[in-house]
Design an enzyme around this catalytic site. Structure first.
Site, PDB file in Angstrom:
ATOM      1  N   CYS A 140      -5.498   0.340 -22.037  1.00 15.83           N
ATOM      2  CA  CYS A 140      -5.142   0.907 -20.727  1.00 15.83           C
ATOM      3  C   CYS A 140      -4.088   0.089 -19.990  1.00 15.83           C
ATOM      4  O   CYS A 140      -3.828   0.333 -18.824  1.00 15.83           O
ATOM      5  CB  CYS A 140      -6.387   1.079 -19.868  1.00 15.83           C
ATOM      6  SG  CYS A 140      -7.209  -0.464 -19.463  1.00 15.83           S
ATOM      7  N   HIS A 156       0.817  -1.213   0.000  1.00 16.24           N
ATOM      8  CA  HIS A 156       0.000   0.000   0.000  1.00 16.24           C
ATOM      9  C   HIS A 156       0.848   1.258   0.000  1.00 16.24           C
ATOM     10  O   HIS A 156       0.513   2.251  -0.619  1.00 16.24           O
ATOM     11  CB  HIS A 156      -0.941  -0.020   1.200  1.00 16.24           C
ATOM     12  CG  HIS A 156      -1.847  -1.200   1.166  1.00 16.24           C
ATOM     13  ND1 HIS A 156      -2.543  -1.640   2.254  1.00 16.24           N
ATOM     14  CD2 HIS A 156      -2.146  -2.049   0.161  1.00 16.24           C
ATOM     15  CE1 HIS A 156      -3.231  -2.709   1.919  1.00 16.24           C
ATOM     16  NE2 HIS A 156      -3.009  -2.977   0.664  1.00 16.24           N
ATOM     17  N   ASN A 172      -2.189  -5.910 -20.075  1.00 16.63           N
ATOM     18  CA  ASN A 172      -1.413  -6.653 -19.065  1.00 16.63           C
ATOM     19  C   ASN A 172      -1.953  -8.066 -18.926  1.00 16.63           C
ATOM     20  O   ASN A 172      -1.218  -9.050 -19.003  1.00 16.63           O
ATOM     21  CB  ASN A 172      -1.486  -5.971 -17.696  1.00 16.63           C
ATOM     22  CG  ASN A 172      -1.062  -4.525 -17.725  1.00 16.63           C
ATOM     23  OD1 ASN A 172      -0.384  -4.101 -18.638  1.00 16.63           O
ATOM     24  ND2 ASN A 172      -1.475  -3.761 -16.731  1.00 16.63           N
TER      25      ASN A 172
HETATM   26  C1  PEP Z   1      -4.748  -4.868 -17.629  1.00 19.10           C
HETATM   27  O1  PEP Z   1      -4.936  -6.034 -17.324  1.00 19.10           O
HETATM   28  O2  PEP Z   1      -4.102  -4.526 -18.645  1.00 19.10           O
HETATM   29  C2  PEP Z   1      -5.264  -3.773 -16.794  1.00 19.10           C
HETATM   30  C3  PEP Z   1      -5.177  -2.524 -17.185  1.00 19.10           C
HETATM   31  O3  PEP Z   1      -5.793  -4.089 -15.588  1.00 19.10           O
HETATM   32  P1  PEP Z   1      -4.938  -4.455 -14.289  1.00 19.10           P
HETATM   33  O4  PEP Z   1      -3.507  -4.113 -14.590  1.00 19.10           O
HETATM   34  O5  PEP Z   1      -5.533  -3.657 -13.196  1.00 19.10           O
HETATM   35  O6  PEP Z   1      -5.179  -5.914 -14.157  1.00 19.10           O
END
Ligand code: PEP
Ligand code: MG
Length: 755
Positions: free
Chosen positions: A680, A367, A632
């Site tokens: 994202c 955190h 990701n």
């Molecule tokens: C992803 O999986 O690319 C994403 C943006 O979500 P997180 O990194 O929160 O899993």
């Protein structure tokens, strides 16, 4: 046979104190001490090793080993089991010591007949000044209480060694003023950035100078008074004006611990065993630390770290010193060192005077690291041995891009580093000055650039970066820094503050993505063999509708009369989206029925991070307002590589032609259906990757704040048509990655893709 826990540590402590205060030479008295300990611990051997200058542990007294080994047997720190205990400042309890890989046999001691060994460090102000060991012939399993008793004895010994003249004061000072040489420590980058500053310790080295109580009743009173004053100070902080959002949540957690009955009972017990209040706090803190070393679950460790912070606060209250002294006395350009740190404590410090943070513990998901990233504070974690190596006021360089630390660096290293910092600062200033430049490619293609966020503090960067809005708000972080599930009104309050801070720019709220690598400390979660493929995100939301419904209701309340964007994580089939959307619609109906205002515009989308969803776009796209690609997780699922496993996570490249082709297919379909698509995941924040993604037709990105400038600079120098043509040529390549080809292309076309 009576075990020491029952033998009454109180009497033993008293006896030890008398012995050491009594007549005789220091050596004789120390020998009598080991004799008494051996008999009390029902051990054939008890030995004391003390630290000599040059980091050498010398046998000072023994009962059971050959007496001629005294002052002869010497071990370097790190050598043998005794050296291991001193180096790591932690106990070892071994039923079969000789099979331990660090066992170093010393024939002069005659120890070959003893099988089990229990050793604890003798600590003074956090540093090992010696080691106390008991040994038994049998393969004895030492009980946890026995470790604790020996640690308590070691505390008394520490006091006596430094006060009785057993070690010469100048030797002791030299031992404690560790190395003066420049030291480099490798850790892990938890929050990027470079800094140079003066070492400051988060836990001031408080020396407990009295360990054995003269009057237990009086010590209990002192303990109680200190606990009350500590609670008052936490309550006071909670009443403070500026305490909102996550800071409040975090302090609430502290408050819960400060009032925790179990912790209080342990402290009282320790005083009742004959210790002073200070020694009792240290005792309980040491137990906590030992326990922490055995726990791998990051969430439980995080909670234990909070408790450890609390113990430090309590020590300060006991010492009568201002508990915030170390916060107030922090120098202007401080590099803060802590074993671990709760996020609340980081927020105590004045950010303007803080250059960087160094943690001996700490993972990317801790955190404090999350809060530090929101504050734009460089952090190096897993910096083992950093606290022992540094002294207050030392010059320190923190390279949190590479996860390195230079303590007392030489002049030339400092000069080179300052030059790097200047280059970096100039680059940041340039990005800041370009924040209002339009994100448009040379051939006029508008690219939407958003920021990822997860804490209220992140919103400060919206203005600084000139981003178009928040493309991914990870709502789970608010849930992770609290001690209990936030109620609907508390959630709505947080979401409303986020929308207020965005000042009309869109914020895409992603509903809870709990499970996988993110767990809530207050919510039991079944153990899973493959948590990333397990019961997480929307799967949990659909199976436990109360949680998701309350979040959706809170979002609708916060979005009253304004635009609200919501997206669902980890959707794997259209049916899941339909069910989640139906839940949202029924919450909209609830809001209407209660005559409350609904959002003026509601946009609902989904993450695309499970490959299966890409094959259902025909059915999905007419139902969604937008798509956000989570590269990701998508990469992890498409290539079957655990994103958190350092052994494999970089095995395949995000610029693999196969991955880019997959993405292109998704982008093409979204475009044909007229649905906006944004990426994202982390890759969108890397200029070279973003260039390739524009080359497959993507025109929307959401990334961490620090990446907006570099990506914008890249795309403003890019001709989107040209890169699209180049990508079309190389996308069918058989190669592992097209990274090098893209780098060459960028170089020959004058595209700035950063270092
Ligand atoms: C992803 O999986 O690319 C994403 C943006 O979500 P997180 O990194 O929160 O899993
Ligand atoms: Mg994801």
């Amino acid at each position: 046979m009576k075990r020491p826990a029952a033998a009454g540590p109180r009497l033993l402590l008293k006896r030890l104190r008398e012995l050491l205060a009594g007549p005789g030479s220091p050596d004789d008295r120390l020998h009598e001490v080991v004799r008494v300990i051996a008999s009390n611990m029902v051990s054939e051997v008890c030995s004391v090793y003390l630290m000599r200058p040059g980091e050498i542990l010398e046998l000072y007294a023994t009962e059971g080993l050959n007496p001629s080994a005294v002052h002869r047997t010497r071990l370097n720190v790190g050598e043998g089991l005794v050296g291991d205990i001193a180096m790591n400042s932690r106990p070892l309890a071994l039923a079969d010591a000789q099979s331990h890989p660090h066992f170093a046999y010393r024939p002069e001691t005659g120890e070959e007949i003893y099988h089990s060994l229990l050793g604890v460090p003798i600590l003074r102000a956090g540093k090992s000044i010696g080691v106390l060991v008991v040994q038994n012939r049998t393969r004895r399993q030492y009980a946890e209480e026995e470790v604790e008793v020996l640690e308590t004895i070691a505390m008394v010994l520490a006091e006596l060694v430094s006060q009785s003249g057993i070690l010469a004061p100048e030797d002791l000072a030299r031992v404690r003023r560790s190395s003066l040489l420049p030291t480099r420590i490798e850790g892990r980058a938890l929050s990027e950035g470079l800094a140079i500053g003066t070492a400051h310790l988060h836990e001031p080295r408080i020396e407990v100078t009295r360990t054995v109580a003269e009057d237990t009743g009086h010590e209990l009173e002192r303990l109680e008074r200190a606990i009350l004053s500590m609670r008052d100070s936490i309550d006071l902080m909670l009443d403070g004006d500026g305490i909102t959002g996550e800071s409040r949540d975090i302090l609430e957690t502290y408050k819960m611990f400060a009032y925790d009955k179990g912790w209080n009972a342990k402290l009282h017990e320790a005083v009742e065993s004959g210790l002073t209040a200070e020694a009792a706090v240290q005792r309980v803190q040491t137990d906590m630390r030992n326990r922490m070393n055995q726990i791998t679950d990051p969430y439980i460790r995080e909670r234990l770290a909070d408790l450890e912070d609390l113990a430090n606060r309590l020590l300060l209250h006991l010492s009568g010193r201002d508990p915030n002294e170390h916060v107030r006395k922090m120098p202007d350009n401080a590099v803060l060192f802590a074993r671990s740190m709760g996020p609340a404590e980081l927020l105590d410090y004045d950010r303007a005077r803080l250059q960087a943070l160094v943690l001996e513990e700490g993972s990317t998901m801790s955190h404090v690291a999350i809060v530090a990233r929101a504050l734009n504070l460089p952090v190096v974690g897993s910096a083992e041995g950093a606290i022992a190596a540094v002294e207050l006021g030392d010059q320190v360089i923190v390279d949190a891009d590479r996860g390195q630390l230079f303590i007392r660096p030489r002049e030339d290293v400092q000069a080179a580093f300052r030059q790097n910092m200047a280059v970096r600062a100039a680059r940041l200033a340039k990005y800041a000055s370009q924040k209002d430049d339009p994100a448009v490619t040379r051939d006029g293609r508008k690219i939407r650039l958003y920021m990822n966020a997860g804490l209220l503090a992140d919103l400060d960067h919206l203005d600084e970066t000139g981003a178009d809005g928040i493309g991914l708000y990870r709502t789970e972080l608010h849930f992770m820094v609290r001690s209990s599930l936030p109620r609907i009104d508390a959630q709505a309050g947080i979401y409303a503050s986020i929308l207020d801070s965005a000042k009309g720019r869109p914020v895409v709220f992603r509903t809870l993505d709990i499970g996988g690598d993110k767990r809530l400390p207050y919510m039991p979660h079944p153990e899973e063999e493959n948590p990333a493929l397990g019961w997480r995100a929307i799967r949990m939301g659909l199976d436990r509708p109360v949680l998701l419904r309350s979040q959706l209701r809170a979002l609708l309340i916060a979005g009253a009369g304004r635009r609200l964007d919501i997206m669902f994580p980890m959707v794997s089939e259209v049916e899941e989206f339909i069910r989640a959307r139906a839940m949202l619609d029924s919450e909209v109906a609830w809001v209407r029925k209660h005559n409350r205002e609904v959002p003026s515009e509601l946009r609902v989308g989904t993450m695309l991070e499970v490959p299966a969803l890409a094959y259902q776009l025909g059915a999905l796209l007419p139902r969604v307002d937008f798509i956000s690609i989570g590269s990701n997780d998508l990469m992890q699922f498409l290539f079957a590589v655990d994103r958190g496993n350092p052994k494999v996570m970089d095995r395949y490249d995000r610029l693999a032609p196969g991955f880019l082709k997959f993405l292109k297919d998704v982008v093409d379909q979204c475009r044909a259906a007229g649905r906006p698509v944004t990426l994202c995941g982390e890759m969108g924040g890397k200029p070279l990757e973003a260039m390739a993604l524009i080359g497959i037709g993507l025109d929307g990105f959401s990334m961490q704040a620090g990446s907006v400038g570099p990506v914008k600079e890249m795309l403003r120098s890019l001709d989107a048509g040209q890169i699209q043509r180049f990508m079309a040529e190389i996308l069918d390549s058989h190669e592992h990655s097209i990274r090098d080809r893209l780098l060459d292309w960028a170089a020959s076309h004058g595209i700035s893709v950063g270092a």
